[in-house]
Design a protein around this motif. Sequence first.
Motif, PDB file in Angstrom:
ATOM      1  N   VAL A 125       0.844  -1.208   0.000  1.00  0.00           N
ATOM      2  CA  VAL A 125       0.000   0.000   0.000  1.00  0.00           C
ATOM      3  C   VAL A 125       0.872   1.248   0.000  1.00  0.00           C
ATOM      4  CG1 VAL A 125      -1.725   1.303   1.275  1.00  0.00           C
ATOM      5  CG2 VAL A 125      -1.905  -1.171   1.146  1.00  0.00           C
ATOM      6  N   ALA A 126       1.854   1.291   0.896  1.00  0.00           N
ATOM      7  CA  ALA A 126       2.689   2.486   1.023  1.00  0.00           C
ATOM      8  C   ALA A 126       3.480   2.767  -0.254  1.00  0.00           C
ATOM      9  CB  ALA A 126       3.633   2.328   2.215  1.00  0.00           C
ATOM     10  N   ALA A 387      -0.547   1.711   7.037  1.00  0.00           N
ATOM     11  CA  ALA A 387       0.061   2.194   5.800  1.00  0.00           C
ATOM     12  C   ALA A 387       0.070   3.720   5.755  1.00  0.00           C
ATOM     13  CB  ALA A 387      -0.694   1.633   4.599  1.00  0.00           C
ATOM     14  N   GLY A 388      -1.014   4.357   6.199  1.00  0.00           N
ATOM     15  CA  GLY A 388      -1.044   5.812   6.238  1.00  0.00           C
ATOM     16  C   GLY A 388       0.013   6.377   7.170  1.00  0.00           C
ATOM     17  N   GLY A 389       0.227   5.711   8.304  1.00  0.00           N
ATOM     18  CA  GLY A 389       1.274   6.138   9.221  1.00  0.00           C
ATOM     19  C   GLY A 389       2.658   6.056   8.610  1.00  0.00           C
ATOM     20  N   LEU A 390       2.922   4.983   7.853  1.00  0.00           N
ATOM     21  CA  LEU A 390       4.216   4.842   7.174  1.00  0.00           C
ATOM     22  C   LEU A 390       4.422   5.943   6.138  1.00  0.00           C
ATOM     23  CD1 LEU A 390       4.694   1.006   6.550  1.00  0.00           C
ATOM     24  CD2 LEU A 390       6.198   2.510   7.853  1.00  0.00           C
ATOM     25  N   LEU A 391       3.385   6.228   5.362  1.00  0.00           N
ATOM     26  CA  LEU A 391       3.497   7.277   4.345  1.00  0.00           C
ATOM     27  C   LEU A 391       3.792   8.628   4.995  1.00  0.00           C
ATOM     28  CD1 LEU A 391       0.568   6.193   2.026  1.00  0.00           C
ATOM     29  CD2 LEU A 391       2.960   6.380   1.345  1.00  0.00           C
ATOM     30  N   TYR A 394       7.570   8.482   6.436  1.00  0.00           N
ATOM     31  CA  TYR A 394       8.613   8.514   5.404  1.00  0.00           C
ATOM     32  C   TYR A 394       8.351   9.568   4.335  1.00  0.00           C
ATOM     33  CZ  TYR A 394      10.797   4.299   7.237  1.00  0.00           C
ATOM     34  OH  TYR A 394      11.455   3.385   8.044  1.00  0.00           O
ATOM     35  N   LYS A 395       7.372  10.461   4.595  1.00  0.00           N
ATOM     36  CA  LYS A 395       7.065  11.568   3.685  1.00  0.00           C
ATOM     37  C   LYS A 395       6.732  11.085   2.273  1.00  0.00           C
ATOM     38  CE  LYS A 395       9.673  15.087   6.210  1.00  0.00           C
ATOM     39  NZ  LYS A 395       9.727  14.300   7.448  1.00  0.00           N
TER      40      LYS A 395
END
Length: 664
Positions: A125-126, A387-391, A394-395
């Motif tokens: 997802v990311a 996945a939203g947190g990872l995005l 990691y910008k």
Amino acid sequence: MFNLPQALKRLVIGRAMRSEELGETLLPKRLALPIFASDPLSSVAYATGEILLVLTVGGTAFLYLTPWVAVGVIALMAVVVMSYRQVVHAYPSGGGSYEVVSRNLGANSGLVVAASLLVDYVMTVAVSVASGVDNIISAFGSLAEYRVALAVGFVALLTAMNLRGVRESGRAFAAPTYLFIGGILLMVVTGLIRLAFGDNPQAPTAALGVAAVDGKDTLQGLGLLMLGLRAFASGCTALTGVEAISNGVPAFRAPKSRNAAATMAVMGVVAVVMFAGVTLLALTSHVHYVEDACQLTGLAGDCHTYTQQTVIAQLAATVFGGSDTLLFYFIQAVTALVLILAANTAFNGFPLLASILAQHRYLPRQLHTRGDRLAFSNGIIALAVVAGGLLWFYKADVTSLIHLYILGVFTSFTLSQIGMVRHWNRALATESDPAVRAAAQRSRLINGLGAVTTALVLVIVLITKFTQGAWLAVVAALLLWLTMRGIRRHYDAVAAELAVEDVAAESSRPRQVHAVVLVSKLHKPTLRALGYAEAFRPDTVEAVTVDVEPEATADLRVQWGGSGLDVPLRVLASPFREITKPVVAHVRALKAASPGDAVAVFIPEYVVGRWWENLLHNQSALWLKSRLLFTPGVMVISVPWQLTSAKRADRPAVRAPGAVRRGQ
């Protein structure tokens, strides 16, 4: 009464579906392909670029390795697709790699695969969304500062679409996937035709030089080998999502295994053709694609402000005559769209796998529950949040995220193929029919080749990417593995503790029941609680109040004495003005005095119709219940009193079966 949250929910995900409508959500092959194969198909958009990013660390000196790396990726894709076609036929229940490994290599190995796949689905997802946003920015550079907001917004949109159900999301995503396939094939065919007639189009970056990083233009021997292996490991991102079809076999129409295997074959052929075509065009048009734009020499402006176009964007501009043509924008639009929708592979694979793990008691049982649209809603939401947190963290940078990618998927590839070899060994040990034995031996050979190949790639990926960030994926998978084992131990311990060994002993009735009714004032809720307690016909009944305010307690004594109630009122002292501790101490004292007796505590509670009213009532009751529930032999009974706002809010509502069970 109009319910705004419920209305918004219906607007986003649609009407609730009955359980018997599950069959209507099964997928034909034309919809299954974009749903389950959008990830490996869309990886064509960045797999070639990832190879070039690695090889250009030495300038243009090592780009001659690109064809060999691409051939290796294509061969690996063919082996993996053939191997997973065997999985689809042998294990059609939808567990995929997890089921294969669990049955043939044991539960712990199965959990390794499950943890690896769950991590990989999150990364799918990311990476897919971040790559899609990159392609949007390639066409509209002014959006670069909104990269993170765009990425998180697309995840939210995908979540809403998937909450509507598998079939509806498939219909929405089918057209973009097929348009992407058509657009890439049109670009490849057009470019090859121009090349065949002697018109070799040159990429916008062909005239730019590429400076080597830290003298890596002089690599030889082992250093050159490691560079090639790193490029191969990066190119293997083209294989992510291949296993999703084996996980989603139950979502296919009958005959499920045959339709799933056919879909996998089509996916493999299309992905290989597109990847080979894009890589060939990138080489012949001399695309230069680097990790740091300042590595490019000959730029007209400041390299720090230069927005580098993706490989697909450069090829579209090259083949179709510039970055302002209609076909260029078409390719960029469908590429960005399909990359974002490629995350849908994970939105289907993650909830299915999480549901199976929850059924096997390795994850919370809520993940096994279907939502209003018969999708595994809790799994979809959990995936979106992580996945939203990872995005955000990691910008939405593809280069940073890509290093966490593909390690998990090759772990599952390798273990599942080893598991399939053991599966065929067991089948051959009991099978005597020559035709069946020949088919099993052929399948074992395919899976054996897959096991050896993917194991080698796993080692390569681990060596080349571990220090670049892949260690984080390893740690995440390890923590998830430990968590799942802990959850299973908890569920097993609870089941063992609740198991009935002696029905007569376990179902014995208490000698006596002591009813305790908590009282704050003499009002209607108190009288209802007293009446309800007496209806149980306990051996003793007493009303209990806590002396927090002496004047109010004195008034209550007077009212109680003049009310004619035959239930005694006990006043508990509270020198520190607490309510909970004196009540809990009194109840425990009753229980300690007669261990064989039961104590039933009746608590009057207000029922309100507005969310904010809950903040104004029942706080003491909630805290009391939370403490009393930990006392063995004590029953806590809430006696509701509906206030006017609750009666107004109580309107008949149409609910899907299971809605009450899900707490909706």
